[in-house]
Enzyme design. Structure first.
Site, PDB file in Angstrom:
ATOM      1  N   ARG A   1       0.848  -1.200   0.000  1.00 13.37           N
ATOM      2  CA  ARG A   1       0.000   0.000   0.000  1.00 13.37           C
ATOM      3  C   ARG A   1       0.877   1.240   0.000  1.00 13.37           C
ATOM      4  NH1 ARG A   1      -3.926   0.347   4.786  1.00 13.37           N
ATOM      5  NH2 ARG A   1      -3.421  -1.735   5.515  1.00 13.37           N
TER       6      ARG A   1
ATOM      7  N   ARG B   1      -3.115   8.274   3.662  1.00 16.26           N
ATOM      8  CA  ARG B   1      -3.237   9.466   4.497  1.00 16.26           C
ATOM      9  C   ARG B   1      -1.935  10.170   4.828  1.00 16.26           C
ATOM     10  NH1 ARG B   1      -6.684   6.404   8.808  1.00 16.26           N
ATOM     11  NH2 ARG B   1      -5.288   4.850   7.955  1.00 16.26           N
TER      12      ARG B   1
ATOM     13  N   ARG C   1      -9.922  13.052   0.333  1.00 15.64           N
ATOM     14  CA  ARG C   1     -10.739  12.274   1.280  1.00 15.64           C
ATOM     15  C   ARG C   1     -11.656  13.151   2.134  1.00 15.64           C
ATOM     16  NH1 ARG C   1     -12.670   9.418   3.523  1.00 15.64           N
ATOM     17  NH2 ARG C   1     -11.637   8.018   4.953  1.00 15.64           N
TER      18      ARG C   1
ATOM     19  N   ASP D   1      -9.421  -1.402  -2.676  1.00 12.97           N
ATOM     20  CA  ASP D   1      -9.197  -2.104  -1.409  1.00 12.97           C
ATOM     21  C   ASP D   1      -9.519  -3.576  -1.615  1.00 12.97           C
ATOM     22  OD1 ASP D   1      -8.551  -1.479   1.556  1.00 12.97           O
ATOM     23  OD2 ASP D   1     -10.130  -2.974   1.608  1.00 12.97           O
TER      24      ASP D   1
ATOM     25  N   TYR E   1     -12.036 -11.351   7.363  1.00  6.93           N
ATOM     26  CA  TYR E   1     -12.893 -10.171   7.486  1.00  6.93           C
ATOM     27  C   TYR E   1     -14.372 -10.557   7.449  1.00  6.93           C
ATOM     28  CZ  TYR E   1      -9.037  -6.855   7.115  1.00  6.93           C
ATOM     29  OH  TYR E   1      -7.911  -6.122   7.367  1.00  6.93           O
TER      30      TYR E   1
HETATM   31  O1  CP3 Z   1      -2.340   2.873  -3.516  1.00  5.07           O
HETATM   32  C1  CP3 Z   1      -2.311   1.828  -2.860  1.00  5.07           C
HETATM   33  O2  CP3 Z   1      -1.421   1.594  -2.067  1.00  5.07           O
HETATM   34  C2  CP3 Z   1      -3.360   0.788  -3.143  1.00  5.07           C
HETATM   35  C3  CP3 Z   1      -4.423   0.795  -2.243  1.00  5.07           C
HETATM   36  C4  CP3 Z   1      -4.657  -0.264  -1.187  1.00  5.07           C
HETATM   37  C5  CP3 Z   1      -5.515   0.029  -0.109  1.00  5.07           C
HETATM   38  N1  CP3 Z   1      -5.742  -1.114   0.582  1.00  5.07           N
HETATM   39  C6  CP3 Z   1      -6.093   1.355   0.165  1.00  5.07           C
HETATM   40  C7  CP3 Z   1      -6.548   1.691   1.517  1.00  5.07           C
HETATM   41  C8  CP3 Z   1      -4.284  -1.597  -1.082  1.00  5.07           C
HETATM   42  C9  CP3 Z   1      -3.323  -2.393  -1.942  1.00  5.07           C
HETATM   43  C10 CP3 Z   1      -4.994  -2.134   0.045  1.00  5.07           C
HETATM   44  C11 CP3 Z   1      -4.922  -3.525   0.451  1.00  5.07           C
HETATM   45  C12 CP3 Z   1      -5.445  -3.908   1.771  1.00  5.07           C
HETATM   46  N2  CP3 Z   1      -6.566  -3.441   2.404  1.00  5.07           N
HETATM   47  C13 CP3 Z   1      -4.892  -4.942   2.553  1.00  5.07           C
HETATM   48  C14 CP3 Z   1      -3.728  -5.831   2.163  1.00  5.07           C
HETATM   49  C15 CP3 Z   1      -2.441  -5.120   2.243  1.00  5.07           C
HETATM   50  C16 CP3 Z   1      -1.961  -4.857   3.630  1.00  5.07           C
HETATM   51  O3  CP3 Z   1      -1.711  -3.699   3.924  1.00  5.07           O
HETATM   52  O4  CP3 Z   1      -1.792  -5.818   4.372  1.00  5.07           O
HETATM   53  C17 CP3 Z   1      -5.661  -5.044   3.724  1.00  5.07           C
HETATM   54  C18 CP3 Z   1      -5.437  -5.987   4.879  1.00  5.07           C
HETATM   55  C19 CP3 Z   1      -6.736  -4.103   3.607  1.00  5.07           C
HETATM   56  C20 CP3 Z   1      -7.862  -3.878   4.554  1.00  5.07           C
HETATM   57  C21 CP3 Z   1      -7.893  -2.479   5.007  1.00  5.07           C
HETATM   58  N3  CP3 Z   1      -8.355  -1.415   4.270  1.00  5.07           N
HETATM   59  C22 CP3 Z   1      -7.460  -1.977   6.270  1.00  5.07           C
HETATM   60  C23 CP3 Z   1      -6.846  -2.819   7.369  1.00  5.07           C
HETATM   61  C24 CP3 Z   1      -7.681  -0.593   6.253  1.00  5.07           C
HETATM   62  C25 CP3 Z   1      -7.484   0.399   7.383  1.00  5.07           C
HETATM   63  C26 CP3 Z   1      -6.052   0.799   7.339  1.00  5.07           C
HETATM   64  C27 CP3 Z   1      -5.831   2.191   7.810  1.00  5.07           C
HETATM   65  O5  CP3 Z   1      -4.704   2.661   7.574  1.00  5.07           O
HETATM   66  O6  CP3 Z   1      -6.719   2.797   8.393  1.00  5.07           O
HETATM   67  C28 CP3 Z   1      -8.207  -0.265   4.987  1.00  5.07           C
HETATM   68  C29 CP3 Z   1      -8.516   1.080   4.511  1.00  5.07           C
HETATM   69  C30 CP3 Z   1      -7.621   1.613   3.462  1.00  5.07           C
HETATM   70  N4  CP3 Z   1      -7.333   0.910   2.312  1.00  5.07           N
HETATM   71  C31 CP3 Z   1      -6.997   2.898   3.425  1.00  5.07           C
HETATM   72  C32 CP3 Z   1      -6.348   2.954   2.186  1.00  5.07           C
HETATM   73  C33 CP3 Z   1      -5.586   4.121   1.622  1.00  5.07           C
HETATM   74  C34 CP3 Z   1      -7.135   4.024   4.456  1.00  5.07           C
HETATM   75  C35 CP3 Z   1      -8.477   4.633   4.147  1.00  5.07           C
HETATM   76  C36 CP3 Z   1      -8.683   6.072   4.521  1.00  5.07           C
HETATM   77  O7  CP3 Z   1      -9.075   6.335   5.660  1.00  5.07           O
HETATM   78  O8  CP3 Z   1      -8.545   6.952   3.650  1.00  5.07           O
END
Ligand code: CP3
Length: 319
Positions: A2, A6, A15, A51, A127
């Protein structure tokens, strides 16, 4: 890993105006957010913004994103719940994924590769069954150890969904795919081989060899040899295992990706670059994609992300 998110003020500005899932479904905004890390910190591949829970929603289960992370208010707890899920057709249920990838390919014109991705069945099932993030995975493991057949039915349905979903991404322009089995590192080796590996193999088989395939597990040290049998071309590993040790254990056939602790980007610059150099030296010149060992954290100073990337780009391996 990722790489959008933020830690970028440009991301936070967008956002403020749209919800997270809305952003994932808006072709123009999602493409814009995907390109931010390329423009701002100079990464040399783009991962499309989305996501892992997007195809879960398409299977027919409600997903919300709160400040505490993903929440699924109606988790799956029985065979009846599994029977209600569909194996969705990506082109009709998540058409925006195709549009985002197509738009990115046309904007990138092969400047850097475009990465597609999905969650792996164990991680997505966790999940769907836990109803959100979890520390102990008591619900999914409870099902695994009480009624394994029921869990296997769910894992199979997810594997079919994700195989089709990744093929759709490739048809739409993804040039590499990464499968995230983030939570599978919590399993014992034999449970990994029973409940995670077969479904990863099934997906990589469905995807075929037309693009390179990367497999990520957080906490992979215990299961590296098993992961090497998944059919992946690249193993993406977390920071807990020295990359030279991972190389010895995996052999020379697979490439490795990783594995800087993302928290080093929160620390002292000298320590950050010393650790980056150590990874580069251990990994050697061939078969390595430098990366973090997990996603970038929101409090990361952008200057540190840029310093890390500049250092890696400027590094020359000793002959
Ligand atoms: O540009 C990129 O990097 C691609 C985007 C991407 C996101 N999620 C965006 C995101 C990717 C590749 C993911 C994968 C993802 N999502 C995984 C596997 C990779 C890893 O990190 O282990 C998992 C387990 C998820 C599930 C998920 N989605 C979680 C645990 C969270 C909360 C994390 C946080 O930082 O709050 C999300 C939300 C999420 N997915 C965000 C982003 C940018 C934060 C959302 C926000 O508030 O704007």
């Amino acid at each position: 890993m990722r790489q959008a998110g933020r830690y970028l003020k440009e991301y936070r500005a967008i956002r403020q105006k749209v919800g997270f899932l809305e952003l994932c479904k808006d072709t123009d905004l999602a493409a814009e957010v995907s390109l931010q890390p390329l423009r701002i910190v100079g990464v040399d591949a783009v991962i499309f913004f989305s996501d892992i829970l997007i195809p879960v929603e398409a299977m027919g289960i409600g997903v919300e994103l709160t400040d505490k992370g993903p929440e699924l208010p109606n988790p799956i707890r029985s065979q009846a719940g599994i029977d209600r899920l569909r194996v969705p057709d990506p082109a009709s249920t998540v058409p925006f994924v195709g549009s985002i990838l197509k738009k990115l390919r046309s904007e990138l014109v092969d400047q850097v590769p475009l990465i597609g991705f999905a969650g792996a069945p164990w991680t997505l099932a966790s999940y769907m069954i836990e109803g959100g993030g979890s520390r102990s995975f008591g619900e999914i493991k409870g099902m695994a150890f009480r009624e394994p057949g029921t869990l296997h039915n769910l894992l199979n349905k997810i594997a079919d969904t994700i195989g089709a979903y990744l093929l759709f991404q490739i048809e739409s322009g993804a040039q590499v795919i990464q499968l995230f089995d983030t939570w599978a590192g919590d399993l014992t080796r034999s449970d990994y081989e029973e409940f995670a590996l077969p479904y990863t193999q099934k997906i990589f088989e469905a995807v075929g060899t037309r693009v390179p395939r990367i497999l990520y597990v957080n906490g992979a040290a215990n299961i590296l040899e098993s992961m090497a049998r998944s059919g992946a071309d690249v193993l993406s590993i977390d920071w807990r295992i020295p990359i030279a040790e991972a190389r010895r254990r995996v052999g020379g056939k697979l490439a490795l990706q990783g594995n800087l602790d993302p928290c080093l980007l929160l620390g002292d610059r000298e320590r950050l670059l010393r650790n980056a150099e150590d990874i580069l030296r251990q990994a050697g010149p061939a078969g390595h994609i430098m990366n973090l060992g997990h996603g970038i954290l929101p409090p990361t100073p952008v200057e540190n992300a840029r310093a890390f990337i500049d250092f890696v780009k400027g590094y020359k391996h000793q002959p």
